[in-house]
Scaffold this active site. Structure first.
Site, PDB file in Angstrom:
ATOM      1  N   HIS A  10       0.757  -1.122   0.042  1.00 18.05           N
ATOM      2  CA  HIS A  10       0.023   0.033  -0.180  1.00 18.05           C
ATOM      3  C   HIS A  10       0.983   1.210  -0.109  1.00 18.05           C
ATOM      4  O   HIS A  10       2.080   1.336   0.354  1.00 18.05           O
ATOM      5  CB  HIS A  10      -0.976   0.122   1.309  1.00 18.05           C
ATOM      6  N   GLU A  88      -2.215  -7.280   7.137  1.00 19.40           N
ATOM      7  CA  GLU A  88      -0.960  -7.269   7.856  1.00 19.40           C
ATOM      8  C   GLU A  88      -1.155  -7.910   9.154  1.00 19.40           C
ATOM      9  O   GLU A  88      -2.125  -8.542   9.400  1.00 19.40           O
ATOM     10  CB  GLU A  88      -0.561  -5.715   8.157  1.00 19.40           C
TER      11      GLU A  88
END
Length: 227
Positions: A10, A88
């Site tokens: 990201h 994550e």
């Protein structure tokens, strides 16, 4: 069957800049990250116009990944498909703190964390070993859905680290010496037979679309000039 995946970390968030652990906390992109996502979208659109096929866009369901995937989706006319397993690592009580704060508030746990024990889990969090296997299992349905395909997966630095270790046969204890760059493109070929069997890194840490500059993942704060 070979499936090629473009793994994309990201774009930059405000917490990335100050090295505060995000984990599962749903932090949006900073203005710089939104700009990086736009540059990524333009790059992949240009590649598509030049004949590079992309069959699907998958993303972690966390906002920072979705925001990074959106310009690619708009440029290529492909929907963003979400997968919670691409999140994550869950850092539990460490989330929302930087490494200095963790060392102060959780000294025993911090010391254990620094040993790189893959079985260590922060309070209420996920161990590196649990995270690694979660990532590999999350990839299996994507590979099954796109046999001999080429897809983009927008995700997080920790996920990329797991993929790189798997592809290169590195242990979870081994120190990292490969980049995990915001909005970087990392290309991996997977050989599959119903499950992940083998992976090969084709390209890693490509940030040409960002002018060759992007911040690396990590937990240590960069000293301010003069300090």
């Amino acid at each position: 069957m070979t499936t090629q995946i473009l793994f994309i970390r990201h774009g930059e968030t405000a917490w990335n800049r100050i090295k505060r652990i995000q984990g599962h906390i749903d932090i949006p992109l900073a203005g710089s990250g939104i700009g990086q996502a736009g540059q990524l979208g333009r790059r992949l659109a240009a590649e598509a116009q030049a004949g590079a096929r992309l069959d699907a866009i998958w993303s972690s369901d966390l906002l920072r990944a979705q925001q990074t995937a959106q310009p690619v989706s708009e440029a290529l006319g492909l929907p963003v498909r979400l997968a919670e397993g691409l999140r994550e690592r869950h850092y539990g009580a460490f989330q929302g703190h930087d490494s200095e704060q963790i060392a102060e508030r959780f000294p025993d746990e911090y010391a254990h964390w620094q040993t790189r024990d893959p079985g260590f889990a922060p309070p209420e969090g996920e161990s590196q070993r649990e995270f690694y296997h979660r990532v590999l299992h999350a990839l299996e349905p994507l590979l099954a859905a796109h046999p001999d395909g080429r897809i983009a997966v927008v995700t997080h630095g920790g996920v990329l680290d797991c993929v790189y270790r798997f592809a290169n046969g590195f242990t979870l204890e081994a120190p990292r010496n490969w980049p995990l760059l915001n909005a970087g493109v990392n290309v991996v070929d997977f050989e599959t037979d119903g499950y992940v069997t083998q992976a090969r890194v084709v390209a890693w840490g490509d940030v040409a679309h960002l002018g060759g500059v992007s911040a690396d993942d990590g937990f240590k704060r960069t000293p301010e000039p003069g300090r």
